[in-house]
Write an enzyme that holds these catalytic residues in place. Structure first.
Site, PDB file in Angstrom:
ATOM      1  CD1 TRP A 102      -2.009  -2.236   1.941  1.00 27.03           C
ATOM      2  CD2 TRP A 102      -2.862  -1.462   0.021  1.00 27.03           C
ATOM      3  NE1 TRP A 102      -2.957  -3.134   1.497  1.00 27.03           N
ATOM      4  CE2 TRP A 102      -3.482  -2.687   0.330  1.00 27.03           C
ATOM      5  CE3 TRP A 102      -3.237  -0.795  -1.154  1.00 27.03           C
ATOM      6  CZ2 TRP A 102      -4.468  -3.268  -0.488  1.00 27.03           C
ATOM      7  CZ3 TRP A 102      -4.208  -1.356  -1.965  1.00 27.03           C
ATOM      8  CH2 TRP A 102      -4.809  -2.576  -1.632  1.00 27.03           C
TER       9      TRP A 102
ATOM     10  CG  ASP B 115      -3.230   3.823   4.226  1.00 26.39           C
ATOM     11  OD1 ASP B 115      -4.285   3.604   4.859  1.00 26.39           O
ATOM     12  OD2 ASP B 115      -2.911   3.188   3.195  1.00 26.39           O
TER      13      ASP B 115
ATOM     14  CE  LYS C 163      -8.323  -3.719   3.625  1.00 27.12           C
ATOM     15  NZ  LYS C 163      -7.495  -2.660   3.083  1.00 27.12           N
TER      16      LYS C 163
HETATM   17  C1  PLP Z   1      -6.888  -2.095   1.847  1.00 33.82           C
HETATM   18  C2  PLP Z   1      -5.908  -1.016   2.030  1.00 33.82           C
HETATM   19  C3  PLP Z   1      -5.831   0.051   1.125  1.00 33.82           C
HETATM   20  C4  PLP Z   1      -6.692   0.146  -0.111  1.00 33.82           C
HETATM   21  O1  PLP Z   1      -7.968   0.486   0.233  1.00 33.82           O
HETATM   22  P1  PLP Z   1      -9.106   0.711  -0.879  1.00 33.82           P
HETATM   23  O2  PLP Z   1     -10.198   1.292  -0.039  1.00 33.82           O
HETATM   24  O3  PLP Z   1      -9.422  -0.620  -1.467  1.00 33.82           O
HETATM   25  O4  PLP Z   1      -8.595   1.667  -1.893  1.00 33.82           O
HETATM   26  C5  PLP Z   1      -4.912   1.045   1.378  1.00 33.82           C
HETATM   27  N1  PLP Z   1      -4.107   1.006   2.462  1.00 33.82           N
HETATM   28  C6  PLP Z   1      -4.152  -0.012   3.340  1.00 33.82           C
HETATM   29  C7  PLP Z   1      -3.240  -0.003   4.517  1.00 33.82           C
HETATM   30  C8  PLP Z   1      -5.061  -1.052   3.153  1.00 33.82           C
HETATM   31  O5  PLP Z   1      -5.109  -2.057   4.041  1.00 33.82           O
END
Ligand code: PLP
Length: 354
Positions: free
Chosen positions: A100, A167, A191
């Site tokens: 990511w 993030d 998540k």
């Molecule tokens: C799943 C994930 C993403 C991507 O998320 P989307 O909503 O599918 O764009 C980005 N960063 C992390 C840490 C993730 O676990």
């Protein structure tokens, strides 16, 4: 029978949230209409959006500290680009801790000068780089707090005068942190806080409006702030379910309460991984994620037996990501401690049989 859901995302949500959400699809709170057939400008939905926004700030301890919460679309993946659009003028730094982070770097490079301050790519991202120096002249430093795929998690965040962007898609609301250390936090809801379709962005307002480029309206945080996160039609269902999940967390006692349970789950699985000779952990011990535990069998000949055992026990979603292999037990907020207990029992059963 309801399965033990270890899915990495979209993932398990609290049962009571699911029940309330399903009821609201038929009829929202006795108003004679469904949640998904009313205007997003209706009093009912505006209240939902406002409580989703304020619950996020309240749970993170950021109320009255100059932050705004937004529920946007496009996933965390669009934030990779939006962060750069809104904050990148000259140069930004990124810590590359996995898939990511690498994607975030790729998008930001479209708009300016990006320096990789540190990376753990040399060991297929099984650890968190430490001891790096953050130059002072950066527009911001970008971090990924929890690496969903590799199962590592930042425990100590760098101290720097540079604005911190993080993030937190896969560990937001899971552990206590001083969230005011961060200037911008984003997280795809699917998540740890809701269904797919919305992304929480928490941003310190005074950070914005500094770049010289023209920002397209949909990518401009200031536009979304000025419209109270309703610049265009929001993902009403995803925002509603996120609101219910945050309310559930608040009723439970907030992040402090869930962190205690999350620590128990993580301790349970990692002690089994460490004590059971048939398993080996993927991530470096000190950097292990309390959300996603990645591990492998020491003898692959046992794979079929083990896979049948956990499937028979009603466990779902345990296969590792294709870039790591092996297994990944994702233990987000809503996963009960009992589910981890069931998995650990199977792992020790395998040892007894093997
Ligand atoms: C799943 C994930 C993403 C991507 O998320 P989307 O909503 O599918 O764009 C980005 N960063 C992390 C840490 C993730 O676990």
């Amino acid at each position: 029978m309801k399965k033990h859901n270890f899915s990495a995302g979209p993932c398990i949500l609290p049962q009571e949230v699911m029940k309330k959400a399903s009821e609201a699809i038929i009829e929202l709170d006795g108003i004679g209409l469904s949640l998904i057939e009313i205007s997003h400008r209706s009093k009912e939905f505006v209240e939902i959006m406002e409580s989703a926004r304020s619950l996020a700030l309240e749970l993170l301890g950021l109320e009255g500290k100059g932050y705004k919460a937004l529920y946007l679309q496009g996933g965390a993946s669009l934030e990779f680009l939006m962060v750069a659009y809104n904050l990148l003028e000259n140069k930004a730094g990124y810590i590359n801790t996995g898939t990511w982070s690498s994607k975030a770097i790729k998008e930001a490079k479209l708009l300016g000068d990006i320096v990789e301050i540190a990376s753990s790519k040399d060991k297929n991202f099984n650890y968190i780089p430490k001891g790096f120096v953050v130059p002072n002249e950066l527009d911001f430093l970008h971090l990924t707090s929890n690496n969903t795929i590799f199962g590592t998690q930042i425990k100590e965040f760098p101290t720097t005068s540079v604005p911190l962007v993080c993030d937190m898609s896969s560990d937001i609301f899971s552990r206590q942190l001083d969230f005011s250390k961060f200037d911008l936090i984003y997280a795809g809801a699917q998540k740890n806080m809701g269904p797919a379709g919305t992304t929480l962005v928490v941003v310190k307002e005074d950070l914005l409006g500094e770049v010289t480029r023209q920002i397209p309206s949909m990518l401009d945080y200031q536009v979304h702030i000025s419209k109270d996160s309703m610049f265009n039609t929001p993902a009403v269902f995803a925002v509603y379910v996120s609101m219910l999940t945050l309310q559930w967390l608040k009723d439970l006692g907030g992040i402090a309460a869930i962190e205690e349970i999350n620590d128990k789950k993580a301790n349970l699985i990692y002690s089994e991984i460490d004590l059971n000779p048939l398993f080996t952990g993927y991530a470096k011990k000190e950097d292990r994620s309390s959300m996603n535990a990645t591990f492998n069998l020491t003898d692959n000949a046992l794979k079929e037996t083990f896979d049948n055992m956990w499937k028979d026990a009603g466990i779902s979603g345990l296969n590792g990501h294709r870039s790591v292999g092996g297994y990944r037990a994702s233990m987000y907020n809503a996963l009960p401690l009992d589910s981890v207990g069931v998995l650990v029992d199977i792992m020790s059963d395998l040892e007894r049989k093997g």
